[in-house]
Design a protein around this motif. Structure first.
Motif, PDB file in Angstrom:
ATOM      1  N   SER A  36       4.005  -0.913   7.122  1.00 38.21           N
ATOM      2  CA  SER A  36       4.051  -2.301   6.640  1.00 38.21           C
ATOM      3  C   SER A  36       2.956  -2.575   5.616  1.00 38.21           C
ATOM      4  O   SER A  36       3.166  -3.345   4.673  1.00 38.21           O
ATOM      5  N   ARG A  39       4.266  -1.014   2.477  1.00 41.01           N
ATOM      6  CA  ARG A  39       5.370  -1.842   1.951  1.00 41.01           C
ATOM      7  C   ARG A  39       4.827  -3.085   1.266  1.00 41.01           C
ATOM      8  O   ARG A  39       5.303  -3.465   0.195  1.00 41.01           O
ATOM      9  N   ALA A  40       3.837  -3.721   1.841  1.00 37.02           N
ATOM     10  CA  ALA A  40       3.267  -4.930   1.247  1.00 37.02           C
ATOM     11  C   ALA A  40       2.633  -4.625  -0.117  1.00 37.02           C
ATOM     12  O   ALA A  40       2.785  -5.390  -1.071  1.00 37.02           O
ATOM     13  N   SER A  42       3.468  -2.080  -2.040  1.00 33.95           N
ATOM     14  CA  SER A  42       4.588  -1.740  -2.921  1.00 33.95           C
ATOM     15  C   SER A  42       5.285  -2.988  -3.451  1.00 33.95           C
ATOM     16  O   SER A  42       5.655  -3.055  -4.627  1.00 33.95           O
ATOM     17  N   LYS A  43       5.449  -3.990  -2.603  1.00 35.73           N
ATOM     18  CA  LYS A  43       6.085  -5.237  -3.035  1.00 35.73           C
ATOM     19  C   LYS A  43       5.215  -5.998  -4.035  1.00 35.73           C
ATOM     20  O   LYS A  43       5.734  -6.678  -4.912  1.00 35.73           O
ATOM     21  N   THR A  46       6.336  -4.058  -7.150  1.00 38.52           N
ATOM     22  CA  THR A  46       7.744  -4.114  -7.575  1.00 38.52           C
ATOM     23  C   THR A  46       8.340  -5.515  -7.604  1.00 38.52           C
ATOM     24  O   THR A  46       9.244  -5.772  -8.398  1.00 38.52           O
ATOM     25  N   GLU A  47       7.883  -6.414  -6.757  1.00 38.95           N
ATOM     26  CA  GLU A  47       8.465  -7.756  -6.728  1.00 38.95           C
ATOM     27  C   GLU A  47       7.582  -8.785  -7.418  1.00 38.95           C
ATOM     28  O   GLU A  47       8.038  -9.531  -8.264  1.00 38.95           O
ATOM     29  N   CYS A  48       6.315  -8.816  -7.062  1.00 36.76           N
ATOM     30  CA  CYS A  48       5.410  -9.800  -7.648  1.00 36.76           C
ATOM     31  C   CYS A  48       4.936  -9.352  -9.029  1.00 36.76           C
ATOM     32  O   CYS A  48       4.946 -10.133  -9.970  1.00 36.76           O
ATOM     33  N   CYS A  85      -0.132 -12.140  -2.397  1.00 39.96           N
ATOM     34  CA  CYS A  85      -0.023 -10.725  -2.010  1.00 39.96           C
ATOM     35  C   CYS A  85      -1.250 -10.284  -1.217  1.00 39.96           C
ATOM     36  O   CYS A  85      -1.134  -9.514  -0.259  1.00 39.96           O
TER      37      CYS A  85
END
Length: 131
Positions: A36, A39-40, A42-43, A46-48, A85
């Motif tokens: 996790s 993943r955080a 990575s996000k 990739t997302e923010c 984030c």
């Protein structure tokens, strides 16, 4: 973190841990919490988009002096975690620390001693500690 606050945290985890008393359960929860964290981060990329990665070969050589290698080493990261984030990553790291403490409790290992011994090893071995 001071030794007393680490000890207090480890004791608090021991008192709070009711559902996951099985070593196998704690091991899998620790592994899941580690995923996790990854993943955080990575996000955040990739997302923010608050941080970016541009990974390349570090270009170290066997005969390179420590100072030169240190100057050359890069994190491959640009930017900084935004507040949102950072909150998420901090929360996931907290869960990870919780389960690490739980594992220490079940195995009768003092978390402060783990950190102290690792710090001693880092001081003794220095640069060669993680190579």
């Amino acid at each position: 973190m001071s030794a007393s606050s680490l000890k207090e945290f480890q004791q608090q985890v021991s008192e709070l841990l009711l559902r996951h008393r099985s070593l196998l359960d704690v091991m899998t929860k620790y592994s899941q919490s580690n995923a996790s964290v990854n993943r955080a981060v990575s996000k955040a990329i990739t997302e923010c988009g608050c941080i970016e990665l541009n990974a390349r070969n570090q270009g170290f050589s066997e005969d390179m002096e420590f100072d030169e290698a240190k100057k050359q080493s890069k994190s491959h990261m640009r930017g900084h975690l935004c507040e949102h984030c950072q909150d998420i990553v901090r929360s996931e790291l907290g869960k990870n620390l919780f389960y690490m403490s739980a594992m220490c409790n079940l195995l009768d290992i003092n978390l402060d001693e783990v950190i102290s011994k690792e710090s001693e090893k880092c001081s003794t071995l220095g640069f060669f500690n993680m190579t």
